[in-house]
Design an enzyme around this catalytic site. Sequence first.
Site, mmCIF file in Angstrom:
data_model
loop_
_atom_site.group_PDB
_atom_site.id
_atom_site.type_symbol
_atom_site.label_atom_id
_atom_site.label_comp_id
_atom_site.label_asym_id
_atom_site.label_seq_id
_atom_site.Cartn_x
_atom_site.Cartn_y
_atom_site.Cartn_z
ATOM 1 N N SER A 288 0.752 -1.249 0.020
ATOM 2 C CA SER A 288 0.070 -0.076 -0.176
ATOM 3 C C SER A 288 0.888 1.310 0.007
ATOM 4 O O SER A 288 1.671 1.685 -0.880
ATOM 5 C CB SER A 288 -1.016 -0.082 1.274
ATOM 6 O OG SER A 288 -2.007 0.971 1.070
ATOM 7 N N LYS B 63 -20.409 17.734 3.185
ATOM 8 C CA LYS B 63 -19.069 18.022 4.305
ATOM 9 C C LYS B 63 -18.986 16.935 5.098
ATOM 10 O O LYS B 63 -17.741 16.444 5.663
ATOM 11 C CB LYS B 63 -19.712 19.291 5.206
ATOM 12 C CG LYS B 63 -18.985 19.504 6.309
ATOM 13 C CD LYS B 63 -17.549 19.897 5.917
ATOM 14 C CE LYS B 63 -16.586 20.399 7.105
ATOM 15 N NZ LYS B 63 -15.052 20.418 6.658
#
Length: 354
Positions: free
Chosen positions: A180, A232
């Site tokens: 990763s 948001k």
Amino acid sequence: MEFLFEYGIFLAKTITLVAAIGFLLVSLTSATQRLKKLEKQGYVEVKSLNDKYHEISQTMQAAILSDDDYEAVVKLEKKAEKAKAKESKVLKKKGGAETSQKSRLFVIDFDGDIKASDAEMLSEKITAILTQAKAEDEVVLRLESAGGMVHSYGFAASQLQRIRNKSIPLTICVDKVAASGGYMMACIGNKILAAPFAIIGSIGVVAQIPNFNRLLKKHDVDYEVLTAGEYKRTLTMLGENTEKGRQKFQDEIQETHNLFKDFVAASRPNLNMETVATGETWFGKKAAELLLVDQIMTSEEYLFSRYPDVDIYHIGWIEKHGIAERFGLAVEASIDRMLNRAFSRLKNRKVFLQ
């Protein structure tokens, strides 16, 4: 019965003392964190690995060779050192610069956690190297990381890019894992070396968020999320998640994955991204077949293969502790000694054998 009563009193005193000292350590830790922002964190340390390998060789020779053979080897080494010193003096008299004929290899380490906490120290080490390194030199990064936060590993990878920007060869060595975010860093290298069973890959993105909204509703607890901006908040832990918010979050994950794939492809254009960017990991040998790494070799094997053809320097970072932190460490050591003595007394009284 008397023994149990004494033991109970001792245990109560010990718990009280440990609790009090624990509170003191928490206070000291808080103060230390504030002081760390005001003082220099540490300094770069440079060690010659040539000296290390030479000492190992001498130790083996002393143990294996006969006294006469070992003495002959030592005499030859001293003779070579004198010839080198004489050559240096002649060069100085002729007005030449005293320079090493060898290129240099700088070794640095990165041990990554989920936040890539070593990135700041990595930056300092690279800055130190770039003050001296030239295009004919080389930097070797011994990398170990299973990945973590995207922005943290993006920052760490950008530090390695500084080396490439100076046209200095960068070799990445993976002995255990570069997955990763760890592979995001590794792919910056001119070449990647991996141990046979090192874990490589995981070119993917994952996010896991528990949601307790149904538990709150079960107990008649309301939780409200107020936002300004349609997205948001997409998914929350306590609020009621919507399909629209869930899809937006998935789109953001996919966008991050696309950026990750583009980043890797730019550094290693020969990769088949459809095959390797599935989030899977592979052991070193299979990773080499998929072109994720260039060669199967451990870091020590590689460094020793370069000795003695190059001058090898390990660039480390030494933490500098402030007064409060040093005091805290001293207190911690004192507590450990005190508890060890206490448990030793209990053991002598056969408490642990009852």
